[in-house]
Each structure stands twice: as structure tokens, then as C-alpha cells.
Design a protein around this motif. Structure first.
Motif, PDB file in Angstrom:
ATOM      1  N   UNK A  93       0.835  -1.202   0.000  1.00 50.08           N
ATOM      2  CA  UNK A  93       0.000   0.000   0.000  1.00 50.08           C
ATOM      3  C   UNK A  93       0.870   1.252   0.000  1.00 50.08           C
ATOM      4  N   UNK A  94       1.983   1.232   0.712  1.00 47.81           N
ATOM      5  CA  UNK A  94       2.892   2.386   0.713  1.00 47.81           C
ATOM      6  C   UNK A  94       3.468   2.639  -0.673  1.00 47.81           C
ATOM      7  N   UNK A 323      -4.926 -15.331   2.808  1.00 43.40           N
ATOM      8  CA  UNK A 323      -3.489 -15.362   3.013  1.00 43.40           C
ATOM      9  C   UNK A 323      -2.907 -13.962   3.091  1.00 43.40           C
ATOM     10  N   UNK A 324      -1.700 -13.878   3.643  1.00 44.35           N
ATOM     11  CA  UNK A 324      -1.037 -12.601   3.917  1.00 44.35           C
ATOM     12  C   UNK A 324       0.395 -12.634   3.360  1.00 44.35           C
ATOM     13  N   UNK A 325       0.550 -12.448   2.036  1.00 47.17           N
ATOM     14  CA  UNK A 325       1.908 -12.338   1.471  1.00 47.17           C
ATOM     15  C   UNK A 325       2.455 -10.946   1.799  1.00 47.17           C
ATOM     16  N   UNK A 326       3.224 -10.828   2.829  1.00 47.52           N
ATOM     17  CA  UNK A 326       3.522  -9.580   3.531  1.00 47.52           C
ATOM     18  C   UNK A 326       3.670  -8.356   2.636  1.00 47.52           C
ATOM     19  N   UNK A 327       4.657  -8.347   1.777  1.00 50.69           N
ATOM     20  CA  UNK A 327       4.900  -7.161   0.960  1.00 50.69           C
ATOM     21  C   UNK A 327       3.802  -6.856  -0.032  1.00 50.69           C
ATOM     22  N   UNK A 328       2.969  -7.836  -0.355  1.00 50.07           N
ATOM     23  CA  UNK A 328       1.907  -7.655  -1.344  1.00 50.07           C
ATOM     24  C   UNK A 328       0.552  -7.319  -0.730  1.00 50.07           C
ATOM     25  N   UNK A 329       0.370  -7.588   0.556  1.00 56.28           N
ATOM     26  CA  UNK A 329      -0.970  -7.552   1.142  1.00 56.28           C
ATOM     27  C   UNK A 329      -1.653  -6.191   1.034  1.00 56.28           C
ATOM     28  N   UNK A 351     -12.245   2.153   1.679  1.00 58.25           N
ATOM     29  CA  UNK A 351     -11.119   2.389   2.576  1.00 58.25           C
ATOM     30  C   UNK A 351     -10.235   1.156   2.598  1.00 58.25           C
ATOM     31  N   UNK A 352      -8.932   1.348   2.392  1.00 59.70           N
ATOM     32  CA  UNK A 352      -7.936   0.287   2.544  1.00 59.70           C
ATOM     33  C   UNK A 352      -7.042   0.652   3.718  1.00 59.70           C
ATOM     34  N   UNK A 353      -6.818  -0.285   4.624  1.00 61.45           N
ATOM     35  CA  UNK A 353      -6.015   0.030   5.803  1.00 61.45           C
ATOM     36  C   UNK A 353      -5.373  -1.226   6.368  1.00 61.45           C
ATOM     37  N   UNK A 354      -4.267  -1.027   7.079  1.00 61.39           N
ATOM     38  CA  UNK A 354      -3.596  -2.141   7.747  1.00 61.39           C
ATOM     39  C   UNK A 354      -2.585  -1.616   8.745  1.00 61.39           C
ATOM     40  N   UNK A 355      -2.237  -2.478   9.684  1.00 63.50           N
ATOM     41  CA  UNK A 355      -1.170  -2.209  10.634  1.00 63.50           C
ATOM     42  C   UNK A 355       0.077  -2.960  10.198  1.00 63.50           C
ATOM     43  N   UNK A 356       1.224  -2.503  10.706  1.00 61.67           N
ATOM     44  CA  UNK A 356       2.483  -3.058  10.224  1.00 61.67           C
ATOM     45  C   UNK A 356       3.493  -3.150  11.347  1.00 61.67           C
ATOM     46  N   UNK A 357       4.513  -3.993  11.144  1.00 62.19           N
ATOM     47  CA  UNK A 357       5.560  -4.185  12.119  1.00 62.19           C
ATOM     48  C   UNK A 357       6.241  -2.882  12.522  1.00 62.19           C
ATOM     49  N   UNK A 358       6.596  -2.781  13.795  1.00 63.34           N
ATOM     50  CA  UNK A 358       7.248  -1.577  14.295  1.00 63.34           C
ATOM     51  C   UNK A 358       6.281  -0.548  14.832  1.00 63.34           C
ATOM     52  N   UNK A 359       4.974  -0.829  14.776  1.00 59.44           N
ATOM     53  CA  UNK A 359       3.994   0.144  15.235  1.00 59.44           C
ATOM     54  C   UNK A 359       3.644   1.159  14.176  1.00 59.44           C
ATOM     55  N   UNK A 360       3.354   0.695  12.962  1.00 60.18           N
ATOM     56  CA  UNK A 360       3.006   1.576  11.847  1.00 60.18           C
ATOM     57  C   UNK A 360       1.613   1.250  11.340  1.00 60.18           C
ATOM     58  N   UNK A 361       1.000   2.215  10.687  1.00 59.11           N
ATOM     59  CA  UNK A 361      -0.281   1.995  10.060  1.00 59.11           C
ATOM     60  C   UNK A 361      -0.416   2.856   8.824  1.00 59.11           C
ATOM     61  N   UNK A 362      -1.084   2.338   7.808  1.00 58.03           N
ATOM     62  CA  UNK A 362      -1.341   3.079   6.571  1.00 58.03           C
ATOM     63  C   UNK A 362      -2.821   2.937   6.240  1.00 58.03           C
ATOM     64  N   UNK A 363      -3.428   4.043   5.824  1.00 63.21           N
ATOM     65  CA  UNK A 363      -4.825   4.036   5.398  1.00 63.21           C
ATOM     66  C   UNK A 363      -4.960   4.864   4.137  1.00 63.21           C
ATOM     67  N   UNK A 364      -5.843   4.443   3.247  1.00 58.78           N
ATOM     68  CA  UNK A 364      -6.073   5.163   1.992  1.00 58.78           C
ATOM     69  C   UNK A 364      -7.567   5.171   1.690  1.00 58.78           C
TER      70      UNK A 364
END
Length: 370
Positions: A93-94, A323-329, A351-364
Motif C-alpha cells: 500500500x505504501x 493469506x497474507x503475502x507480507x509485501x503484497x498484502x 477504505x484500505x487500511x492495515x497495521x504493520x511491524x514496528x507500530x506503523x499503520x497506513x490508510x487510503x
């Protein structure tokens, strides 16, 4: 050009089937997964303008800029560069948001962006001295850098998300994905790889009663199990994103990026990063919501915090089932929104959104343009 001319709009979106690590896609490297998707996007809709760049998220690949390697393998030409993005689970998403930012700035008008992961072919990592590891540091240890599973158990416990509710959520994800497969809902978005044309992970008759028999997977007395958590997977997803000026000249519908946000939270509570990101995009009750289901308890904690109805999320199943292919999800989320909203006409905003390792989140936040 006006600001509206520079509005970034997705006009084509594709993905591979999502395979289980060591399963149907085990022989495909990251560039071999991504290249057919990139080719399919241009075959679906060649915009008639030069693609400026290829941006792909990737987490556990071999290095060497997989985006560039995939672009070359796809036959896109030696003059087309490539950039690989690593924001862990939010990488795909980033990458799309980064391409959109370039369009808004006037740097270019057509990009291929998404993500790819091959857990099956990821290299073994070692520290000097030969100690192997599977998780990179997401934060300094003194700030809290837990493994994903125990962190999910903590997040669910502190949010008061019961084991029963998590199992019901996971069972619903599988049931929706199985129904979507049977109905051919995914057919138009999937790029066939060899004989593989469907997602491997969805399970039929995976009801809450059956899920209740699974033991805690990460901590004693925890609520996250192998059944209400995502799998380890292979797959790729990408979009063709262009300026609104180009979309109008093509005369095709698209999915415009209205707002996006990337935010952080406490690394020890890494599953909650999506909360401040969703709040920042000021979601006005979107018609469709796609949220990466890493762990049922973590997703439910985020949805409750921002006031989103869990019944409306991932209407064709999410990462627990698919499934959750990390870099593609993160890119899979946008592919799903594009086909649901633009191709099938089931609403106008998403709305597309997710949380990520390290305490990050992205929403669009996205809106259909016709």
C-alpha cells in the motif's frame, strides 16, 4: 495542469493467486511472481503514455531491488527504473501511495505500483557469527519489540476482544472467501501462474465451533490461534495508477485516491498502527472496507477503536482466509476495492487500511470516477 488533473487514479488492478508457503507457488521467486502481474496490467489497459517507474513493496526478498528485476523480467524495457519499498506489511500500500504522491507532484502521470512476497524462496538470514533469524528488529529492544503473535494476544486482551469473537470473525472470513471463489468473484483480478488459478488457503466448513478446538498458538492462555490468524504466503499484486487527466483521455472508469495517511504507535502495540492512520483520513462511512486480517483480535481492536462495523470489512474474505503475502498484502486491498467498486459497481467509496511491524499503520480513502 490543475490539481484535479493531477488526481491519482487506479485504472487497472491485478494479482496472482495467493499460495501457502511451500505450496503451489513455491518455485516462483519474487520477480517471477510480480512480472506476470505487471504485464497483465499493461495488456488490460495500455495508457498510451510512458510508464514512469515501477514501485513494489517487498519484505523478505533477496535484495537487489526486486522491482527493477521484475520490470526487466516483464519486458518493460531497460529504460524503466524500479524502486523497492519496505514498510513491512504495509509495503504494498505504501508503494501505491508513493506512486500517487509522484503523480500529485507532477513528476509523472503513469506508474505501476504494488507489492510481492515469496516466503517460499526467501533467503535464510544470519547475524555475523552464524546465528539465524527470521524477524528483523522493528524497534530498539528497550522500547518493546515483541514477536507478532504475542503482541496480537496483548492487543486483544487489552481491548477486551474475546476468543469467541475472534473465532467468529475468522470463520466468517473463510466462509466469505469460499463463497467468492465458488461465484467466480476473484476470476477477473487473478493472473494465472502455470496451473495455479485460485487462492490456496480458504477452507470450507471452517465454522466457529471447529475453530474453537484450536489451541493458543503464541502465549499460554492467549486467544490468537493458527486458525484465527493469517498464514505465511506467496503472492503479488499491483495497479496501474495514472493522473486524472490521463484517465479522462482514456475514457475509462477508475478509483481515485482522495486521502492517505501513514502514522505510528507504540512498537509494543504494533497491531494498533492502523487506528491513527484511519482517523487521519477522516473516513466518511465508506461503502467498502478492506483491512489486512493479520490476527482477528488485532483487527477487531482497530475496528472498534475507529467505529467501523466488523460485518462490513472484507466482504469477500480477508487475509485470514486468503493469506497474507507480507509485501503484497496492502496492494491486494486496493485490487479488491477496484474490482468491487469499479468493475462490479458495489458502491462509490472505499477504505484500505492495515497495521504493520514496528507500530506503523497506513490508510487510503478511495472514490470511484467514471
Amino acid at each position: 495542469m490543475t490539481a484535479d488533473d493531477r488526481m491519482p487514479v487506479v485504472v487497472a488492478a491485478r494479482r496472482t493467486p495467493i499460495g501457502t508457503a511451500g505450496g503451489a507457488l513455491r518455485a516462483y521467486t519474487v520477480d517471477e511472481l510480480a512480472a506476470p502481474v505487471l504485464r497483465a496490467l499493461l495488456e488490460d489497459l495500455d495508457p498510451g503514455v510512458a510508464i514512469e517507474d515501477v514501485l513494489l513493496g517487498n519484505v523478505f526478498g533477496p535484495g537487489g531491488n526486486p522491482a527493477r528485476v521484475a520490470a526487466l523480467r516483464a519486458g518493460l524495457g531497460e529504460g524503466l527504473p524500479g524502486m523497492t519499498v519496505d514498510r513491512q506489511c504495509a509495503s504494498g500500500l505504501s508503494a501505491i501511495v508513493s506512486a500517487a504522491t509522484a503523480i500529485r507532484s507532477g513528476e509523472g502521470e503513469a506508474y505501476l505500483a504494488g507489492g510481492v512476497e515469496s516466503a517460499s524462496t526467501a533467503p535464510t538470514r544470519t547475524w555475523p557469527g552464524g546465528t539465524t533469524y527470521t524477524k528483523a528488529p522493528f524497534a530498539p529492544a528497550e522500547l518493546g519489540d515483541p514477536e507478532m503473535g504475542p503482541a496480537a494476544d496483548r492487543v486483544a486482551a487489552e481491548a477486551g476482544i474475546s476468543r469467541e469473537r475472534q473465532d467468529e470473525f475468522a470463520a466468517r472470513s473463510h466462509a466469505r472467501a469460499v463463497r467468492a471463489q465458488r461465484d467466480g468473484t476473484f476470476d477477473a483480478e487473478i493472473v494465472r501462474l502455470g496451473d495455479v488459478r485460485t487462492d490456496q488457503r480458504p477452507r470450507d466448513r471452517f465454522d466457529a465451533a471447529r475453530l474453537a478446538r484450536f489451541r493458543p498458538a503464541f502465549t499460554e492462555g492467549g486467544t490468537a490461534t493458527a486458525a484465527n490468524s493469517c498464514g505465511v504466503n506467496d503472492g503479488a499484486a499491483a495497479v496501474l495508477i495514472v493522473s486524472e487527466r490521463v484517465r479522462r483521455s482514456l475514457g475509462v472508469p477508475g478509483l481515485a485516491l482522495r486521502a492517505s495517511a501513514t502514522r505510528g504507535c507504540a512498537p509494543a502495540l504494533l497491531g494498533l498502527g492502523a487506528i491513527p492512520a484511519i482517523r487521519a483520513v477522516d473516513h466518511p462511512h465508506p461503502c467498502a472496507v478492506e483491512f489486512t486480517e493479520a490476527f482477528a483480535g488485532q483487527v477487531l481492536a482497530c475496528l472498534d477503536a475507529v467505529g467501523l462495523d466488523e460485518q462490513r470489512v472484507s466482504p469477500d474474505g480477508g487475509a485470514i482466509a486468503l493469506g497474507h503475502p507480507w509485501g503484497a498484502s496492502g496492494a491486494v486491498l486496493v485490487v479488491r476495492l477496484f474490482h468491487r467498486l469499479v468493475r462490479c459497481g458495489h458502491g462509490t467509496t472505499g477504505l484500505a487500511a492495515l497495521s504493520s511491524g514496528g507500530g506503523l499503520g497506513v490508510a487510503a480513502l478511495w472514490e470511484v470516477r467514471r
